[in-house]
Design a protein around this motif. Structure first.
Motif, mmCIF file in Angstrom:
data_model
loop_
_atom_site.group_PDB
_atom_site.id
_atom_site.type_symbol
_atom_site.label_atom_id
_atom_site.label_comp_id
_atom_site.label_asym_id
_atom_site.label_seq_id
_atom_site.Cartn_x
_atom_site.Cartn_y
_atom_site.Cartn_z
ATOM 1 N N PRO A 19 0.612 -1.231 0.046
ATOM 2 C CA PRO A 19 0.144 0.026 -0.065
ATOM 3 C C PRO A 19 0.865 1.484 -0.046
ATOM 4 O O PRO A 19 0.095 2.380 -0.708
ATOM 5 N N ASP A 20 2.109 1.343 0.546
ATOM 6 C CA ASP A 20 2.772 2.436 0.580
ATOM 7 C C ASP A 20 3.723 2.578 -0.676
ATOM 8 O O ASP A 20 4.574 3.392 -0.710
ATOM 9 N N GLY A 21 3.492 1.964 -1.745
ATOM 10 C CA GLY A 21 4.321 1.895 -3.185
ATOM 11 C C GLY A 21 5.583 1.158 -3.088
ATOM 12 O O GLY A 21 6.284 1.349 -4.337
ATOM 13 N N ARG A 22 5.995 0.432 -2.190
ATOM 14 C CA ARG A 22 7.024 -0.423 -2.299
ATOM 15 C C ARG A 22 6.477 -1.789 -3.201
ATOM 16 O O ARG A 22 5.396 -1.857 -3.076
ATOM 17 N N VAL A 23 7.672 -2.380 -3.480
ATOM 18 C CA VAL A 23 7.354 -3.673 -4.113
ATOM 19 C C VAL A 23 7.568 -4.916 -3.108
ATOM 20 O O VAL A 23 8.696 -4.797 -2.433
ATOM 21 N N GLY A 53 9.745 -18.573 4.646
ATOM 22 C CA GLY A 53 9.334 -19.637 4.119
ATOM 23 C C GLY A 53 7.946 -19.323 3.150
ATOM 24 O O GLY A 53 7.389 -20.368 2.678
ATOM 25 N N LEU A 54 7.640 -18.241 3.126
ATOM 26 C CA LEU A 54 6.372 -17.680 2.448
ATOM 27 C C LEU A 54 6.923 -17.303 0.714
ATOM 28 O O LEU A 54 8.210 -16.970 0.789
ATOM 29 N N ALA A 55 5.999 -17.450 -0.173
ATOM 30 C CA ALA A 55 6.167 -17.252 -1.524
ATOM 31 C C ALA A 55 4.833 -16.878 -2.259
ATOM 32 O O ALA A 55 3.898 -16.971 -1.687
ATOM 33 N N GLY A 56 5.111 -16.506 -3.299
ATOM 34 C CA GLY A 56 3.561 -16.369 -4.483
ATOM 35 C C GLY A 56 3.003 -15.104 -4.032
ATOM 36 O O GLY A 56 1.740 -15.442 -3.668
ATOM 37 N N VAL A 57 3.517 -13.966 -3.605
ATOM 38 C CA VAL A 57 2.818 -12.838 -3.047
ATOM 39 C C VAL A 57 1.610 -12.152 -4.162
ATOM 40 O O VAL A 57 1.874 -12.347 -5.317
ATOM 41 N N ALA A 58 0.627 -11.734 -3.595
ATOM 42 C CA ALA A 58 -0.497 -11.033 -4.139
ATOM 43 C C ALA A 58 -1.278 -10.264 -3.437
ATOM 44 O O ALA A 58 -1.755 -10.444 -2.378
ATOM 45 N N SER A 59 -1.261 -8.818 -3.815
ATOM 46 C CA SER A 59 -1.684 -7.925 -3.227
ATOM 47 C C SER A 59 -3.338 -7.758 -3.523
ATOM 48 O O SER A 59 -3.696 -7.637 -4.717
ATOM 49 N N SER A 60 -4.169 -7.351 -2.568
ATOM 50 C CA SER A 60 -5.511 -7.073 -2.833
ATOM 51 C C SER A 60 -5.839 -5.556 -3.576
ATOM 52 O O SER A 60 -5.058 -4.876 -3.104
ATOM 53 N N PRO A 61 -6.812 -5.686 -4.312
ATOM 54 C CA PRO A 61 -6.927 -4.290 -5.391
ATOM 55 C C PRO A 61 -7.241 -3.180 -4.173
ATOM 56 O O PRO A 61 -6.791 -2.109 -4.565
ATOM 57 N N ASP A 62 -7.866 -3.390 -3.098
ATOM 58 C CA ASP A 62 -7.805 -2.405 -2.305
ATOM 59 C C ASP A 62 -6.867 -1.970 -1.297
ATOM 60 O O ASP A 62 -6.754 -1.129 -0.548
ATOM 61 N N GLY A 63 -5.683 -2.816 -1.414
ATOM 62 C CA GLY A 63 -4.602 -2.526 -0.599
ATOM 63 C C GLY A 63 -4.717 -2.931 0.957
ATOM 64 O O GLY A 63 -3.846 -2.804 1.829
ATOM 65 N N ARG A 64 -5.693 -3.796 1.164
ATOM 66 C CA ARG A 64 -5.974 -4.263 2.468
ATOM 67 C C ARG A 64 -5.160 -5.655 2.875
ATOM 68 O O ARG A 64 -4.492 -5.518 4.198
ATOM 69 N N TYR A 65 -4.920 -6.524 2.087
ATOM 70 C CA TYR A 65 -4.587 -7.523 2.243
ATOM 71 C C TYR A 65 -3.093 -7.950 1.154
ATOM 72 O O TYR A 65 -2.960 -7.449 0.231
ATOM 73 N N LEU A 66 -2.228 -8.517 1.871
ATOM 74 C CA LEU A 66 -1.112 -9.508 1.046
ATOM 75 C C LEU A 66 -1.532 -11.044 1.395
ATOM 76 O O LEU A 66 -1.305 -11.487 2.378
ATOM 77 N N ALA A 67 -1.445 -11.875 0.091
ATOM 78 C CA ALA A 67 -1.621 -13.014 0.116
ATOM 79 C C ALA A 67 -0.343 -13.796 -0.243
ATOM 80 O O ALA A 67 0.273 -13.189 -1.180
ATOM 81 N N LEU A 84 -1.991 -11.393 4.956
ATOM 82 C CA LEU A 84 -1.477 -10.313 5.979
ATOM 83 C C LEU A 84 -2.270 -9.224 5.889
ATOM 84 O O LEU A 84 -2.778 -8.652 4.884
ATOM 85 N N GLU A 85 -2.914 -8.633 6.932
ATOM 86 C CA GLU A 85 -3.528 -7.366 6.824
ATOM 87 C C GLU A 85 -2.781 -6.287 7.375
ATOM 88 O O GLU A 85 -1.940 -6.294 8.446
ATOM 89 N N TRP A 86 -2.451 -5.546 6.245
ATOM 90 C CA TRP A 86 -1.388 -4.391 6.343
ATOM 91 C C TRP A 86 -1.710 -3.472 7.357
ATOM 92 O O TRP A 86 -0.594 -3.248 8.353
ATOM 93 N N GLN A 87 -2.791 -3.100 7.777
ATOM 94 C CA GLN A 87 -3.114 -2.266 8.883
ATOM 95 C C GLN A 87 -2.663 -2.734 10.501
ATOM 96 O O GLN A 87 -2.292 -1.963 11.238
ATOM 97 N N ALA A 89 -0.786 -5.463 10.571
ATOM 98 C CA ALA A 89 0.704 -6.477 10.604
ATOM 99 C C ALA A 89 0.377 -7.906 11.017
ATOM 100 O O ALA A 89 1.308 -8.289 11.460
ATOM 101 N N GLU A 90 -0.792 -8.343 11.029
ATOM 102 C CA GLU A 90 -0.968 -9.760 11.419
ATOM 103 C C GLU A 90 -1.240 -10.557 10.199
ATOM 104 O O GLU A 90 -1.931 -10.449 9.404
ATOM 105 N N TRP A 91 -0.698 -11.845 10.440
ATOM 106 C CA TRP A 91 -0.813 -13.014 9.268
ATOM 107 C C TRP A 91 -1.672 -14.053 9.909
ATOM 108 O O TRP A 91 -1.597 -14.287 10.995
ATOM 109 N N THR A 92 -2.541 -14.462 9.028
ATOM 110 C CA THR A 92 -3.564 -15.409 9.479
ATOM 111 C C THR A 92 -3.525 -16.619 8.214
ATOM 112 O O THR A 92 -3.305 -16.299 7.159
ATOM 113 N N ALA A 93 -3.849 -17.852 8.699
ATOM 114 C CA ALA A 93 -4.014 -18.878 7.627
ATOM 115 C C ALA A 93 -5.387 -18.985 7.323
ATOM 116 O O ALA A 93 -6.142 -18.886 8.154
#
Length: 171
Positions: A19-23, A53-67, A84-87, A89-93
């Motif tokens: 969401p902050d414009g970084r990759v 050990g995580l791979a295959g990232v995909a950001s949600s269009p609204d910038g709320r999540y990273l999968a 990951l909920e960016w706001q 900073a918690e990961w959930t399965a």
């Protein structure tokens, strides 16, 4: 002119935007994590906590999540998908969501993923039942995506041993 975003020696798996414009970069082979945030202007990198050990990232269009999916299991085990909920900073399965090839619907209401037996499944980011939405059994090429209306778009490789005919009309 093209320039590399990172000088990392490992093979980059996937990239997407934070969401902050970084990759956000995930890696394969000799370094399957942690995920890294890269400032595209300065080249500075920062490890994303809790992502070993995580791979295959995909950001949600609204910038709320990273999968991302867990790349650390046994070779025959499906990958557990995490959000990951960016706001916070918690990961959930995501319960029951196992696979790879992560894609978001245009409205961010569903996370699509490659599920077992060569298919596509989807789940809501808040959780819920996993739905199988496509079967790709018997197909050789594996790339697919989701169009803005939520339809599966599929790549099919035509090989030199395939024979087709076309009806052509010339003006």
């Amino acid at each position: 002119g093209l320039r590399p975003v990172t000088e990392e020696p490992s093979l980059q798996n996937t990239v997407d935007w934070s969401p902050d414009g970084r990759v956000v970069v995930s890696f394969l082979l000799d370094d399957a994590g942690p995920l890294r945030l890269v400032d595209v202007e300065t080249g500075e990198t920062e490890e994303l906590a809790g992502t070993e050990g995580l791979a295959g990232v995909a950001s949600s269009p609204d910038g709320r999540y990273l999968a991302a999916h867990d790349f650390g299991g046994e070779a025959d085990e499906p990958f557990q998908i995490r959000l990951l909920e960016w706001q916070t900073a918690e990961w959930t399965a995501l319960e029951g969501a196992q696979g790879g090839m992560l894609k978001w619907s245009a409205d961010g209401q569903h996370l699509y993923f490659g599920c077992s037996d060569r298919g596509a499944c989807r789940v809501r980011p808040e959780g819920g039942d996993v739905e199988r939405v496509a079967n790709f059994k018997g197909e050789v090429d594996w790339w697919w995506s989701v169009d803005p209306e939520g339809r599966i778009v599929r790549l099919r490789g035509l090989h030199t041993s395939d024979i087709f005919t076309w009806d052509l009309t010339f003006p």
